[in-house]
Motif scaffolding. Sequence first.
Motif, mmCIF file in Angstrom:
data_model
loop_
_atom_site.group_PDB
_atom_site.id
_atom_site.type_symbol
_atom_site.label_atom_id
_atom_site.label_comp_id
_atom_site.label_asym_id
_atom_site.label_seq_id
_atom_site.Cartn_x
_atom_site.Cartn_y
_atom_site.Cartn_z
ATOM 1 N N CYS B 23 38.067 41.762 32.335
ATOM 2 C CA CYS B 23 39.130 42.440 32.794
ATOM 3 C C CYS B 23 40.269 42.063 31.901
ATOM 4 O O CYS B 23 40.999 40.895 31.742
ATOM 5 C CB CYS B 23 39.216 42.123 34.203
ATOM 6 S SG CYS B 23 40.824 42.697 35.031
ATOM 7 N N ASP B 24 40.774 43.298 31.423
ATOM 8 C CA ASP B 24 42.370 43.150 31.035
ATOM 9 C C ASP B 24 43.268 43.740 32.028
ATOM 10 O O ASP B 24 43.486 45.141 32.175
ATOM 11 C CB ASP B 24 42.340 43.947 29.482
ATOM 12 C CG ASP B 24 41.572 43.214 28.460
ATOM 13 O OD1 ASP B 24 40.285 43.600 28.401
ATOM 14 O OD2 ASP B 24 42.155 42.574 27.968
ATOM 15 N N GLU B 28 52.210 42.341 31.433
ATOM 16 C CA GLU B 28 53.397 41.666 31.904
ATOM 17 C C GLU B 28 52.793 41.369 33.905
ATOM 18 O O GLU B 28 53.516 40.755 34.500
ATOM 19 C CB GLU B 28 54.406 42.344 32.138
ATOM 20 C CG GLU B 28 54.900 43.384 33.294
ATOM 21 C CD GLU B 28 54.587 44.983 32.876
ATOM 22 O OE1 GLU B 28 54.002 45.154 31.565
ATOM 23 O OE2 GLU B 28 55.015 45.950 33.298
ATOM 24 N N HIS B 29 51.698 41.683 33.865
ATOM 25 C CA HIS B 29 51.216 41.481 35.444
ATOM 26 C C HIS B 29 50.752 40.219 35.414
ATOM 27 O O HIS B 29 49.776 39.684 34.647
ATOM 28 C CB HIS B 29 50.150 42.425 35.905
ATOM 29 C CG HIS B 29 50.731 43.667 36.616
ATOM 30 N ND1 HIS B 29 49.947 44.553 36.852
ATOM 31 C CD2 HIS B 29 51.848 44.344 36.355
ATOM 32 C CE1 HIS B 29 50.480 45.708 37.421
ATOM 33 N NE2 HIS B 29 51.804 45.491 37.171
ATOM 34 N N ASN B 30 51.666 39.042 36.107
ATOM 35 C CA ASN B 30 50.971 37.753 36.126
ATOM 36 C C ASN B 30 49.806 37.603 37.224
ATOM 37 O O ASN B 30 49.311 36.357 37.132
ATOM 38 C CB ASN B 30 52.190 36.743 36.153
ATOM 39 C CG ASN B 30 52.782 36.890 37.539
ATOM 40 O OD1 ASN B 30 52.494 37.860 38.467
ATOM 41 N ND2 ASN B 30 53.915 36.351 37.872
ATOM 42 N N ARG B 31 49.703 38.460 38.238
ATOM 43 C CA ARG B 31 48.604 38.352 39.222
ATOM 44 C C ARG B 31 47.320 39.133 38.846
ATOM 45 O O ARG B 31 47.483 40.170 38.606
ATOM 46 C CB ARG B 31 49.233 38.365 40.627
ATOM 47 C CG ARG B 31 50.234 37.458 41.136
ATOM 48 C CD ARG B 31 51.091 37.944 42.146
ATOM 49 N NE ARG B 31 51.659 36.756 42.683
ATOM 50 C CZ ARG B 31 52.985 36.272 42.158
ATOM 51 N NH1 ARG B 31 53.421 36.652 41.199
ATOM 52 N NH2 ARG B 31 53.286 35.031 42.880
ATOM 53 N N LEU B 32 46.189 38.362 38.913
ATOM 54 C CA LEU B 32 45.041 39.337 38.824
ATOM 55 C C LEU B 32 43.945 38.611 39.941
ATOM 56 O O LEU B 32 43.728 37.401 40.297
ATOM 57 C CB LEU B 32 44.453 38.626 37.236
ATOM 58 C CG LEU B 32 43.206 39.480 36.892
ATOM 59 C CD1 LEU B 32 43.265 39.544 35.453
ATOM 60 C CD2 LEU B 32 41.840 38.658 37.399
ATOM 61 N N TYR B 33 43.241 39.604 40.200
ATOM 62 C CA TYR B 33 42.289 39.443 41.347
ATOM 63 C C TYR B 33 40.944 40.023 41.084
ATOM 64 O O TYR B 33 40.871 41.041 40.259
ATOM 65 C CB TYR B 33 42.759 40.266 42.242
ATOM 66 C CG TYR B 33 44.323 40.284 42.680
ATOM 67 C CD1 TYR B 33 45.111 41.160 42.198
ATOM 68 C CD2 TYR B 33 44.819 39.449 43.908
ATOM 69 C CE1 TYR B 33 46.365 41.163 42.465
ATOM 70 C CE2 TYR B 33 46.069 39.308 44.120
ATOM 71 C CZ TYR B 33 47.076 40.166 43.362
ATOM 72 O OH TYR B 33 48.352 40.126 43.559
ATOM 73 N N TRP B 34 39.780 39.376 41.419
ATOM 74 C CA TRP B 34 38.539 39.868 41.433
ATOM 75 C C TRP B 34 38.130 40.266 42.743
ATOM 76 O O TRP B 34 38.334 39.456 43.772
ATOM 77 C CB TRP B 34 37.675 39.015 40.613
ATOM 78 C CG TRP B 34 37.781 38.817 39.214
ATOM 79 C CD1 TRP B 34 38.400 37.918 38.700
ATOM 80 C CD2 TRP B 34 37.164 39.645 38.312
ATOM 81 N NE1 TRP B 34 38.296 38.236 37.255
ATOM 82 C CE2 TRP B 34 37.538 39.184 37.120
ATOM 83 C CE3 TRP B 34 36.437 40.772 38.252
ATOM 84 C CZ2 TRP B 34 37.163 40.000 35.787
ATOM 85 C CZ3 TRP B 34 36.059 41.641 37.045
ATOM 86 C CH2 TRP B 34 36.421 41.072 35.757
ATOM 87 N N SER B 66 31.597 32.188 38.020
ATOM 88 C CA SER B 66 32.970 31.362 37.629
ATOM 89 C C SER B 66 33.829 32.370 37.071
ATOM 90 O O SER B 66 33.315 33.337 36.144
ATOM 91 C CB SER B 66 32.591 30.186 36.641
ATOM 92 O OG SER B 66 31.975 30.976 35.348
ATOM 93 N N ALA B 67 35.037 32.147 37.171
ATOM 94 C CA ALA B 67 36.258 33.020 36.602
ATOM 95 C C ALA B 67 37.081 32.378 35.912
ATOM 96 O O ALA B 67 37.414 30.916 36.192
ATOM 97 C CB ALA B 67 36.792 33.859 37.682
ATOM 98 N N GLU B 68 37.709 32.919 34.702
ATOM 99 C CA GLU B 68 38.737 32.331 34.040
ATOM 100 C C GLU B 68 39.838 33.142 33.608
ATOM 101 O O GLU B 68 39.458 34.529 33.437
ATOM 102 C CB GLU B 68 37.781 31.690 32.728
ATOM 103 C CG GLU B 68 36.969 30.277 32.853
ATOM 104 C CD GLU B 68 36.560 29.972 31.651
ATOM 105 O OE1 GLU B 68 35.998 28.889 31.469
ATOM 106 O OE2 GLU B 68 36.664 30.657 30.693
ATOM 107 N N PHE B 74 43.969 38.156 29.703
ATOM 108 C CA PHE B 74 42.651 38.648 30.375
ATOM 109 C C PHE B 74 41.930 37.581 30.910
ATOM 110 O O PHE B 74 42.055 36.560 30.974
ATOM 111 C CB PHE B 74 41.889 39.189 29.085
ATOM 112 C CG PHE B 74 41.096 38.126 28.288
ATOM 113 C CD1 PHE B 74 41.722 37.574 27.221
ATOM 114 C CD2 PHE B 74 39.676 37.599 28.447
ATOM 115 C CE1 PHE B 74 41.369 36.638 26.642
ATOM 116 C CE2 PHE B 74 39.391 36.527 27.748
ATOM 117 C CZ PHE B 74 40.108 36.101 26.676
ATOM 118 N N SER B 75 40.835 38.229 31.822
ATOM 119 C CA SER B 75 40.099 37.340 32.727
ATOM 120 C C SER B 75 38.657 37.824 32.440
ATOM 121 O O SER B 75 38.437 38.961 32.266
ATOM 122 C CB SER B 75 40.395 37.570 34.078
ATOM 123 O OG SER B 75 39.493 36.673 35.031
#
Lengths: 110, 113
Positions: B23-24, B28-34, B66-68, B74-75
């Motif tokens: 996921c990209d 500038e978005h510092n919050r990321l969700y799955w 697992s997520a990183e 990117f995540s």
Amino acid sequence: DAKTTQPPSMDCAEGRAANLPCNHSTISGNEYVYWYRQIHSQGPQYIIHGLKNNETNEMASLIITEDRKSSTLILPHATLRDTAVYYCIAKARGTYKYIFGTGTRLKVLA
Amino acid sequence: DTGVSQDPRHKITKRGQNVTFRCDPISEHNRLYWYRQTLGQGPEFLTYFQNEAQLEKSRLLSDRFSAERPKGSFSTLEIQRTEQGDSAMYLCASSLGANTEAFFGQGTRLTVV
């Protein structure tokens, strides 16, 4: 976060206003009402959100009752491309988790 | 700004194989969700990153998941030893802050056969 209740499905004639209701009777004072929609096989799309005042943007209007226990999303002139599942979500200020229900499946009819 | 990008869009894998999704977020978005979504249901929260820190992990995420998010950009979401029950749409979203709206990607549809 407060639980929201929406009708499972609605139909709307093309060109008419689509009014999608949402009940959130247990909403707390710091919870915003968010609306997203999901067109088939795509990711959810943000529409609008509000706290207690009515809100309008280029996509829709959000009407929140004075007691904040319910709200209505209005698509003023529905088109066939507005056919989608619409989700109403109550999310507290400062929290990050969106809790989706099963939403309302809106079908716009030609 | 091209929005949240996810890769691949579709993945078919055999049971027992490992898969990794990328996921990209919006820059500038510092919050990321799955999130994960199964047929007929709304998306369900899986995990949340603020910059590179994973701040919450749902009980839906078994030890096989697992997520990183290295360097806070990117995540990746990895599923080890996939099972048929893992078949779903995996959605990524990002936001600028906790009080701003989240924007979702188009998702990765996983089919485990």
